[in-house]
Write an enzyme that holds these catalytic residues in place. Structure first.
Site, PDB file in Angstrom:
ATOM      1  N   ASP A 158      46.030  48.976  39.624  1.00 28.19           N
ATOM      2  CA  ASP A 158      45.958  50.409  39.351  1.00 28.19           C
ATOM      3  C   ASP A 158      44.906  50.713  38.287  1.00 28.19           C
ATOM      4  O   ASP A 158      44.076  51.610  38.466  1.00 28.19           O
ATOM      5  CB  ASP A 158      47.325  50.924  38.896  1.00 28.19           C
TER       6      ASP A 158
ATOM      7  N   ASP B 299      41.391  52.746  38.841  1.00 27.75           N
ATOM      8  CA  ASP B 299      41.110  53.920  38.002  1.00 27.75           C
ATOM      9  C   ASP B 299      39.701  53.847  37.420  1.00 27.75           C
ATOM     10  O   ASP B 299      38.965  54.832  37.400  1.00 27.75           O
ATOM     11  CB  ASP B 299      42.111  54.034  36.851  1.00 27.75           C
TER      12      ASP B 299
END
Length: 118
Positions: free
Chosen positions: A10, A14
């Protein structure tokens, strides 16, 4: 809770997302020979430093969350600025990038203080 792999993936995605948007804007501005590209570069670097400081602090066992401009605030500002610019409000991108750069610098300082005290 999420797995370590999920959290890692994640945060990596990002950074790719944020960087891709800012690199795209910088390519566009370089082509137009717009001096705003300098602010884009500051925004790009600070956008990478904010989560790096958190990750590095956490590797030392120091909780380092928060700050005036976390990822969501920076991304919303960037998307609003580019969207309004696309609708013909030429100064919107200048304002958005300037504000994001300044708030990101403040966030970096806030996190550095947290780590120093930690």
């Amino acid at each position: 809770g999420s797995s370590k792999w999920g959290g890692f993936l994640d945060s990596t995605i990002d950074r790719i997302t944020d960087s891709a948007i800012l690199v795209g804007i910088s390519i566009y501005l370089i082509d137009k020979e717009d001096p705003l590209v300098i602010v884009v570069m500051v925004t790009l670097v600070t956008g990478i430093l904010v989560p790096y400081i958190r990750a590095k602090a956490e590797s030392f066992g120091i909780e380092c969350t928060g700050g005036i401009a976390e990822r969501a605030e920076r991304l919303i500002g960037l998307l609003v600025g580019t969207g309004l610019y696309g609708l013909g409000i030429s100064w919107a991108l200048d304002i958005a990038l300037g504000v994001i750069a300044i708030l990101s610098i403040i966030t970096i300082v806030q996190r550095l203080i947290v780590v120093k005290r930690g």
